[in-house]
Design an enzyme around this catalytic site. Structure first.
Site, PDB file in Angstrom:
ATOM      1  N   HIS A   1      -7.906   1.250   1.645  1.00  0.00           N
ATOM      2  CA  HIS A   1      -7.818   0.799   3.035  1.00  0.00           C
ATOM      3  C   HIS A   1      -8.572   1.751   3.976  1.00  0.00           C
ATOM      4  O   HIS A   1      -8.005   2.362   4.876  1.00  0.00           O
ATOM      5  CB  HIS A   1      -6.352   0.665   3.483  1.00  0.00           C
ATOM      6  CG  HIS A   1      -6.195  -0.192   4.700  1.00  0.00           C
ATOM      7  ND1 HIS A   1      -5.062  -0.936   4.947  1.00  0.00           N
ATOM      8  CD2 HIS A   1      -7.025  -0.442   5.751  1.00  0.00           C
ATOM      9  CE1 HIS A   1      -5.200  -1.596   6.088  1.00  0.00           C
ATOM     10  NE2 HIS A   1      -6.381  -1.302   6.594  1.00  0.00           N
TER      11      HIS A   1
ATOM     12  N   GLU B   1       0.848  -1.193   0.000  1.00  0.00           N
ATOM     13  CA  GLU B   1       0.000   0.000   0.000  1.00  0.00           C
ATOM     14  C   GLU B   1       0.881   1.240   0.000  1.00  0.00           C
ATOM     15  O   GLU B   1       1.967   1.220   0.600  1.00  0.00           O
ATOM     16  CB  GLU B   1      -0.924  -0.014   1.226  1.00  0.00           C
ATOM     17  CG  GLU B   1      -1.924  -1.174   1.179  1.00  0.00           C
ATOM     18  CD  GLU B   1      -2.842  -1.247   2.406  1.00  0.00           C
ATOM     19  OE1 GLU B   1      -2.713  -0.394   3.307  1.00  0.00           O
ATOM     20  OE2 GLU B   1      -3.680  -2.164   2.447  1.00  0.00           O
TER      21      GLU B   1
ATOM     22  N   GLY C   1     -11.987   0.916   8.085  1.00  0.00           N
ATOM     23  CA  GLY C   1     -12.160   1.418   9.451  1.00  0.00           C
ATOM     24  C   GLY C   1     -12.092   2.939   9.509  1.00  0.00           C
ATOM     25  O   GLY C   1     -12.058   3.522  10.596  1.00  0.00           O
TER      26      GLY C   1
HETATM   27  N1  LIG Z   1     -10.011  -2.713   6.165  1.00  0.00           N
HETATM   28  C1  LIG Z   1      -9.863  -2.136   7.325  1.00  0.00           C
HETATM   29  O1  LIG Z   1      -9.766  -0.917   7.426  1.00  0.00           O
HETATM   30  C2  LIG Z   1      -9.830  -2.960   8.541  1.00  0.00           C
HETATM   31  C3  LIG Z   1      -9.323  -4.233   8.522  1.00  0.00           C
HETATM   32  N2  LIG Z   1      -9.295  -4.988   9.662  1.00  0.00           N
HETATM   33  C4  LIG Z   1      -8.753  -6.361   9.580  1.00  0.00           C
HETATM   34  O2  LIG Z   1      -9.764  -7.279   9.981  1.00  0.00           O
HETATM   35  C5  LIG Z   1      -9.178  -8.285  10.777  1.00  0.00           C
HETATM   36  C6  LIG Z   1     -10.207  -8.973  11.623  1.00  0.00           C
HETATM   37  O3  LIG Z   1     -10.656  -8.112  12.648  1.00  0.00           O
HETATM   38  P1  LIG Z   1     -11.427  -8.671  13.914  1.00  0.00           P
HETATM   39  O4  LIG Z   1     -12.601  -9.441  13.511  1.00  0.00           O
HETATM   40  O5  LIG Z   1     -11.622  -7.549  14.837  1.00  0.00           O
HETATM   41  O6  LIG Z   1     -10.324  -9.661  14.499  1.00  0.00           O
HETATM   42  P2  LIG Z   1     -10.520 -10.917  15.415  1.00  0.00           P
HETATM   43  O7  LIG Z   1      -9.194 -11.302  15.882  1.00  0.00           O
HETATM   44  O8  LIG Z   1     -11.621 -10.689  16.379  1.00  0.00           O
HETATM   45  O9  LIG Z   1     -11.042 -12.041  14.381  1.00  0.00           O
HETATM   46  C7  LIG Z   1     -10.245 -12.717  13.474  1.00  0.00           C
HETATM   47  C8  LIG Z   1     -10.806 -14.127  13.388  1.00  0.00           C
HETATM   48  O10 LIG Z   1     -10.233 -14.792  12.284  1.00  0.00           O
HETATM   49  C9  LIG Z   1      -9.979 -16.124  12.665  1.00  0.00           C
HETATM   50  N3  LIG Z   1      -8.973 -16.660  11.738  1.00  0.00           N
HETATM   51  C10 LIG Z   1      -7.677 -16.315  11.618  1.00  0.00           C
HETATM   52  N4  LIG Z   1      -7.104 -16.958  10.611  1.00  0.00           N
HETATM   53  C11 LIG Z   1      -8.061 -17.737  10.063  1.00  0.00           C
HETATM   54  C12 LIG Z   1      -8.074 -18.641   8.988  1.00  0.00           C
HETATM   55  N5  LIG Z   1      -6.998 -18.848   8.252  1.00  0.00           N
HETATM   56  N6  LIG Z   1      -9.232 -19.270   8.721  1.00  0.00           N
HETATM   57  C13 LIG Z   1     -10.337 -19.072   9.453  1.00  0.00           C
HETATM   58  N7  LIG Z   1     -10.386 -18.224  10.489  1.00  0.00           N
HETATM   59  C14 LIG Z   1      -9.265 -17.574  10.775  1.00  0.00           C
HETATM   60  C15 LIG Z   1      -9.539 -16.040  14.084  1.00  0.00           C
HETATM   61  O11 LIG Z   1      -9.655 -17.263  14.747  1.00  0.00           O
HETATM   62  C16 LIG Z   1     -10.489 -14.977  14.607  1.00  0.00           C
HETATM   63  O12 LIG Z   1     -11.658 -15.533  15.109  1.00  0.00           O
HETATM   64  C17 LIG Z   1      -8.109  -7.523  11.561  1.00  0.00           C
HETATM   65  O13 LIG Z   1      -7.120  -8.380  12.039  1.00  0.00           O
HETATM   66  C18 LIG Z   1      -7.586  -6.561  10.541  1.00  0.00           C
HETATM   67  O14 LIG Z   1      -6.522  -7.170   9.864  1.00  0.00           O
HETATM   68  C19 LIG Z   1      -9.784  -4.497  10.836  1.00  0.00           C
HETATM   69  C20 LIG Z   1     -10.299  -3.243  10.910  1.00  0.00           C
HETATM   70  C21 LIG Z   1     -10.326  -2.345   9.774  1.00  0.00           C
HETATM   71  O1  LIG Z   2      -7.963  -1.567  12.161  1.00  0.00           O
HETATM   72  C1  LIG Z   2      -7.290  -2.142  11.309  1.00  0.00           C
HETATM   73  O2  LIG Z   2      -6.693  -3.189  11.487  1.00  0.00           O
HETATM   74  C2  LIG Z   2      -7.226  -1.565   9.977  1.00  0.00           C
HETATM   75  O3  LIG Z   2      -6.846  -2.216   9.054  1.00  0.00           O
HETATM   76  C3  LIG Z   2      -7.519  -0.139   9.834  1.00  0.00           C
HETATM   77  O4  LIG Z   2      -6.275   0.417   9.649  1.00  0.00           O
HETATM   78  P1  LIG Z   2      -6.006   1.986   9.541  1.00  0.00           P
HETATM   79  O5  LIG Z   2      -6.071   2.526  10.919  1.00  0.00           O
HETATM   80  O6  LIG Z   2      -7.061   2.545   8.662  1.00  0.00           O
HETATM   81  O7  LIG Z   2      -4.630   2.069   8.974  1.00  0.00           O
END
Ligand SMILES: NC(=O)C1=CN([C@@H]2O[C@H](COP(=O)(O)OP(=O)(O)OC[C@H]3O[C@@H](n4cnc5c(N)ncnc54)[C@H](O)[C@@H]3O)[C@@H](O)[C@H]2O)C=CC1
Ligand SMILES: O=C(O)C(=O)COP(=O)(O)O
Length: 628
Positions: free
Chosen positions: A511, A488, A514
């Site tokens: 991205h 990115e 969030g």
């Molecule tokens: N696009 C964005 O701006 C954002 C992206 N994210 C991404 O979303 C991800 C998930 O967030 P949360 O749900 O809060 O995290 P979390 O940790 O609560 O949930 C992740 C889940 O994925 C499961 N998991 C991990 N690897 C796996 C696999 N290979 N197969 C099946 N299940 C698997 C874990 O067991 C867990 O239950 C974050 O780690 C972050 O990377 C989060 C916030 C914003």
């Molecule tokens: O909360 C996360 O893991 C996200 O991916 C959001 O990331 P950012 O704070 O937008 O760079």
């Protein structure tokens, strides 16, 4: 040799200029109030910066005031509430060092005395001007015999005091610096907790953003074990202003940088930094951590922490905090929006419209009601998506590596294969652990239904991009939304490169899953509070790499925080030292994980310095600090 502390009153010992307050009381209801107040402020600043003679400034200000004796009691009440915060915190210092503390001010004794004696400063150590009143109690001037009514008055008072010892002046004005300029002080501390005057700061031997800084410099016990202004915070990637503000208000020295930094840059910048704040982009590698000579905590102002080498941080005693729920809802709402947009082919239709093409047709456009949504990763985001999706009619299936409670009517599937074969729409919400690299690749796309909708708002590296591209091109994937990419851009100024550019019915977003105002505000509040709790009390609740301990408030004790490698016998060694030094333990808290042990011991305030040295010297100690 004794150390004498000469302290200024207005804007140093109190947060305000008393004359300004007096003006607002005495001019209350008078027509000239606003103009007179403005002029008084102007005259105060001119005097403070040494631009007009002090006596002239004082005379003119007093004349403008229309003050009476009856205005003094309300003024004193207001001033009592305005004692500078770091002075309030360090009442013990004023009591203990009463013999060597003097207040020397060009203000007036009538209101200074009641304020400073309450702090413990001796009445005969107060030097200030005296008001003159007429028979009706109206202020008509000041005693002109008093040296403090004229320029250079402070130096004259010090000279007369003839103190035998080192003299340290603490003040915010040019008149305080003059004592040093006259050769009568060893050091002039520009006190900047309330006001910062460039001209004065330039002349200072040392800038003191709080009283603790002066006390620390002079090895005097203060309210904090370490002056907060010496705690340097580096915030990258545009952290929300609320977060910046909270950390600044705490007294930390905060530096902000709008973009991410690469490994080399950060490895340089991290030197001397105590708290690092980042978002999803900045990679905190073991190389960066090797240079982190003062780092205590890292705040990930986001959910994901895969960008941080958590183990290396832990081994160096650096606690990492994130905001696990603050942007969850924002990601879910984007996923829902994209599911609908892609199922209706809106993205391509909108592009055509902008090019002047009208393509009204129902072909390939579907409702989402009754479609099968497959969620991979049923964590906070996945589970929340499950609930919201179900409420608008989707039939939810999920797969997670761990055992997770199915919410509502969602169906848990036992394998990724089963999920890929079942779903009409697939949304990825796994975390970014390294093992998840290319978790969805050619083999997985092959298992999916023809015409599947595929969404990745999790991490870029979890999908094999060339495989995704060829499956979009072949039509196997009918619609796709990608918010996260293996590479990115570092900032908004850098170009975006990806093989996915220009593909049909493909929503690419920078991205921003969030990135809503609500989420960023929530994160801006949440993360600094966890960090401040950790710095101030040792509490590690919500840390993603430290054993989680929620500690009681420290009361009348010192708290010793010992972080060590989790090898046998460390607690025994710590406690042997307490026994050897006959220390009374008020409370002890311990938690370990595989790698480290985190032991907190609250002890009575009196102990020998050797105890601290010996605790630090225990083998396998990673970090040690004392809080009080
Ligand atoms: N696009 C964005 O701006 C954002 C992206 N994210 C991404 O979303 C991800 C998930 O967030 P949360 O749900 O809060 O995290 P979390 O940790 O609560 O949930 C992740 C889940 O994925 C499961 N998991 C991990 N690897 C796996 C696999 N290979 N197969 C099946 N299940 C698997 C874990 O067991 C867990 O239950 C974050 O780690 C972050 O990377 C989060 C916030 C914003
Ligand atoms: O909360 C996360 O893991 C996200 O991916 C959001 O990331 P950012 O704070 O937008 O760079």
């Amino acid at each position: 040799m004794d150390k004498y502390f000469i302290i200024d009153f207005d804007s140093t010992l109190t947060r305000v200029e008393a004359m300004d307050l007096l003006a607002s009381i005495s001019l209350q209801g008078l027509p000239q109030k606003a103009a007179a107040e403005a002029r008084i402020k102007e005259l105060t600043d001119l005097g403070m910066n040494g631009e007009i003679s002090f006596r002239d400034s004082l005379k003119e200000r007093l004349l403008l005031l229309e003050a009476k004796e009856s205005h003094l009691p309300p003024l004193i009440e207001l001033l009592k509430k305005q004692v500078s915060i770091s002075f309030q915190r360090n009442k013990e210092f004023f009591k203990q060092y009463a013999e060597t503390i003097f207040v020397i001010s060009n203000g007036f004794k009538e209101y200074i005395t009641p304020i400073v004696t309450e702090l413990g400063i001796k009445e005969d150590h107060i030097y200030a001007n005296e008001l003159l009143f007429d028979d009706n109690g109206k202020v008509i001037g000041f005693s002109e015999d008093n040296p403090l009514s004229k320029d250079g008055g402070k130096a004259e008072v010090i000279r007369k005091l003839d103190l035998d010892g080192d003299i340290y002046v603490i003040g915010d004005g040019h008149n305080d610096y003059e004592i040093k300029a006259a050769g009568l002080a060893n050091k002039f501390y520009a006190f900047t907790e309330n006001v910062s005057r460039e001209k004065v700061m330039k002349k200072a031997d040392h800038i003191a953003p709080s009283l603790e800084e002066v006390l620390f410099e002079n090895k005097i016990m203060s309210a904090f074990s370490y002056p907060k202004n010496r705690i340097k915070v580096l915030l990258l990637e545009n952290v929300h202003p609320i977060g910046v503000d909270l950390l600044e208000k705490e007294g930390f020295t905060v530096e902000e940088y709008p973009a991410g930094l690469d490994e080399e840059e950060l490895a340089e910048k991290i030197k001397g930094v105590s708290i690092l704040g980042i978002r999803s982009k900045t990679q905190v590698t073991s190389k960066v951590l090797e240079n982190a000579d003062r780092l205590m905590a890292i705040g990930a102002f986001c959910i994901g922490t895969n960008q941080i080498d958590l183990e290396a941080a832990q081994e160096r005693g650096v606690a990492v905090f994130n905001a696990p729920f603050s942007n969850t809802r924002s990601v879910v709402e984007l996923a829902i929006g994209e599911i609908i947009m892609l199922t209706r082919n809106i993205f391509d239709k909108a592009v055509l419209m902008h090019q002047g093409n009208w393509d009204k047709s129902a072909s390939g456009s579907k409702e989402i009601r009754g479609k099968k949504l497959g969620i991979i990763g049923y964590g906070n985001i996945g589970a929340q998506l499950s609930v919201v999706a179900e409420s608008i009619g989707l039939d939810v299936y999920y797969y997670d590596l761990e055992e997770k409670l199915a919410l509502g009517n969602a169906t848990k599937l036992d394998s990724l294969k089963e999920l890929l074969q079942t779903a009409d729409i697939i949304s990825l919400h796994v975390d970014g652990r390294p093992e998840n690299k290319n978790v969805i690749g050619e083999a997985e796309f092959k298992l999916m239904k023809d015409g599947v909708i595929f969404i990745n708002l999790s991490r870029g590296h979890v999908v094999d991009i060339p495989a995704l591209k060829s499956n979009i091109e072949s039509g196997k994937i009918k619609g796709c939304a990608v918010d996260v990419f293996p590479e990115e851009p570092k900032s908004n100024k850098d170009p975006f490169e990806s093989e996915l550019k220009g593909l049909p019915n493909t929503i690419l977003s920078p991205h921003i899953g969030g990135s809503t105002e609500e989420a960023q505000e929530n994160i801006g509040n949440f993360v600094p509070n966890r960090i401040m709790e950790y710095i101030n009390t040792g509490t590690t609740t919500n840390s993603v790499n430290f054993p989680n301990l929620t500690l009681p408030r420290l009361q009348n004790a010192h708290r010793l925080i010992h972080i060590h490698k989790n090898v046998p016998g460390i607690i025994a060694k710590i406690n042997q030292l307490f026994a050897k030094h006959e220390i009374n333990i008020a409370g002890q808290y311990l938690k370990t994980n595989e790698k480290i042990g985190y032991v907190i011991t609250d002890i009575d305030k009196a102990y020998s310095k050797d105890l601290i040295k010996e605790l630090r010297a225990i083998d396998h100690t990673i970090k040690f600090r004392v809080l009080y």
